[in-house]
Structures are given as structure tokens and as C-alpha cells.
Design an enzyme around this catalytic site. Structure first.
Site, PDB file in Angstrom:
ATOM      1  N   SER A  54       4.592  -4.744  -6.299  1.00  0.00           N
ATOM      2  CA  SER A  54       3.454  -4.116  -6.959  1.00  0.00           C
ATOM      3  C   SER A  54       2.516  -5.180  -7.538  1.00  0.00           C
ATOM      4  CB  SER A  54       3.947  -3.124  -8.021  1.00  0.00           C
ATOM      5  OG  SER A  54       2.936  -2.220  -8.381  1.00  0.00           O
ATOM      6  N   ASP A 166       4.264   1.606  -2.882  1.00  0.00           N
ATOM      7  CA  ASP A 166       4.737   0.689  -3.912  1.00  0.00           C
ATOM      8  C   ASP A 166       6.236   0.396  -3.800  1.00  0.00           C
ATOM      9  OD1 ASP A 166       5.280  -0.568  -6.464  1.00  0.00           O
ATOM     10  OD2 ASP A 166       3.395   0.294  -7.154  1.00  0.00           O
TER      11      ASP A 166
END
Length: 268
Positions: A54, A166
Site C-alpha cells: 500500500s 491493496d
């Protein structure tokens, strides 16, 4: 993009002890990673491998291609939420983080992960199968976009038959890729370990709170294999308030410096 799917460090080094650095996700709290890099620089601790998930993938990618902590600090202070996202018409998400990839390209050019001077791994998740995807080859900007595509907020990145989102869903603080790369000592930065979530102000923060709080328990189990866990207390900060970046960075630095100093002294 050439991808490997996952199964579930300089002057400080001893002759056969290589250091890996894992940078976790946490939206705007990722500015704390820059503070950690500042502390490592001052203590002359240099990793041999770096991995990121991320926002951690964004910092890890820039660092792996030679961006110094002070350059990253300047960048962190200048970025704005509008720099990282843009409206898109999609059934999969409200926003596109294409601008995020554009920032990586502007800073690094069209680079490939395998060409990083500091070996780099970026973690994403194939939302079609729920499997972790460890990217150690391929386009850097695309990998960062995929790793930071928060489901429901950002549009997934399509790659072959996969929809990549993610990496926090499968490994928020990516230690396992460092082990696979040959790291023998691992430092990890967990942005959410001590974080107290706030009452959400709008849909984006509601989704972020749900997303990160659900993943925190499994992350605590995954990081048990690290030699040093740096978990700054970032409870006073919002996940999306960019104005707090200088304070978040300083909090990361203050938390990391004494831990890294003590760890280094143990090794010497």
C-alpha cells in the site's frame, strides 16, 4: 508485468547477515516511514532488501531506486490527496489512483522492479482469488498502483486475468517476501499496531476504518517473525489528513530512533 505469487542490510551488516526492511500500509500515516528512514540514515543502518504494501510500496519503491529520506520528506510535504486520486467511472471503485502511478513515473521514469539498485518486492492481492501476489518484476508504477488500490475506494489494476488490489488484505507488513529474498534480519514498520481509529467523517474514512481494523489482528501474527518491530503511536492522526504529514513524520522518527539505536548496539 512479471509476477510471483506468494504462499500464505550496509555498514551495520555482519559478514553473513543481510537486513530486510518491510514498510506497511496505513494511508496518510505512511509519512511515518520517512521518519524511520531518517533515523536509519542517522544511525548508518542500510537495508539490503526492501518490501512494501500500500503506501509502504510507494515509499519502498522510491527508496529502492535511490531517493534519500530528505527527498522523500519534501515529497511527503508537497503531496495532496488530490495528487493521488482522480474520479473515474467504474463499477469497481469511486476513484482511480492513476495519478499515484504518474507520480512514480515522474520521479523514477519508466522503471522495472527488477532494476532497482536495492532489491524490491511489492505486495498486492488478486481480488478474484483472494491470493497474495508478490511483485518482484515488472513496471514499478503499475505495481505501486495495484498495491495501494483500496477496495471500494480505488479501482483495481487489471493484469492478465487478475484484478489487483491493496496488499493489506493478505500481508499488510510484508515480511515473507524479505525472507524469500534472503534477508536474515528483518526490521518492519507497522503503522496500525498502536493506532486508535477515529469516528469516520465521511464514506472514505468509514471504508478505511473498516478495512484496516479488520486486517490488524492477522497483521500482528504475521509480524512475529521480525527481529525489530517499529510501531509508532499514530493514534492522534487521521488516516486522510494530509496537513498532519510533518507531525506524522516526526512521530515516526522519534519512535524509530531509540529502537534502532538499541538494536544496532546489540549487533555490534
Amino acid at each position: 508485468m512479471d509476477i510471483q505469487k506468494g504462499q500464505t542490510a550496509g555498514s551495520l551488516k555482519e559478514p553473513e547477515s543481510r537486513i530486510g526492511l518491510a514498510l506497511g500500509g496505513g494511508a496518510v500515516l505512511g509519512a511515518a516511514h520517512v521518519g524511520v528512514l531518517k533515523a536509519m540514515h542517522e544511525l548508518d543502518i542500510r537495508p539490503d532488501f526492501v518490501s512494501g504494501t500500500s503506501i509502504g510500496s510507494f515509499i519502498a519503491a522510491l527508496y529502492a531506486f535511490g531517493k534519500r529520506w530528505d527527498e522523500l520528506e519534501t515529497l511527503a510535504r508537497e503531496l495532496d490527496w488530490s495528487d493521488l486520486s482522480g474520479l473515474t467511472i467504474s463499477g469497481y471503485g469511486l476513484l482511480s489512483n492513476r495519478k499515484f502511478g504518474d507520480i512514480v513515473k515522474r520521479l523514477l521514469g519508466s522503471c522495472r522492479i527488477e532494476d532497482a539498485p536495492l532489491p524490491l518486492a511489492i505486495v498486492s492481492t488478486d481480488i478474484c482469488t483472494g491470493r497474495k501476489v508478490v511483485m518482484r518484476r515488472g513496471d514499478v508504477a503499475m505495481a505501486v498502483m495495484a498495491s495501494s488500490s483500496i477496495p471500494g475506494i480505488f479501482r483495481p489494476v487489471e493484469c492478465r486475468s487478475m484484478l489487483l488490489v491493496d496488499g493489506v488484505l493478505t500481508e499488510n507488513v510484508p515480511i515473507s517476501p524479505l525472507v524469500d529474498m534472503g534477508a536474515e534480519r528483518i526490521i518492519c514498520v507497522d503503522l496500525l499496531g498502536m493506532h486508535t481509529f477515529r469516528r469516520p467523517e465521511h464514506m472514505a474514512t468509514l471504508l478505511l476504518n473498516a478495512f484496516y481494523s479488520a486486517m490488524r489482528a492477522i497483521s500482528q501474527i504475521q509480524i512475529q517473525g521480525a527481529d525489530l518491530v517499529i510501531s509508532p503511536d499514530l493514534s492522534g492522526f487521521s488516516l486522510v489528513d494530509m496537513s498532519a504529514v510533518p507531525e506524522i513524520l516526526e512521530t515516526g522518527y522519534r519512535a524509530a530512533y531509540p529502537l534502532l539505536k538499541a538494536w544496532k548496539e546489540q549487533l555490534e
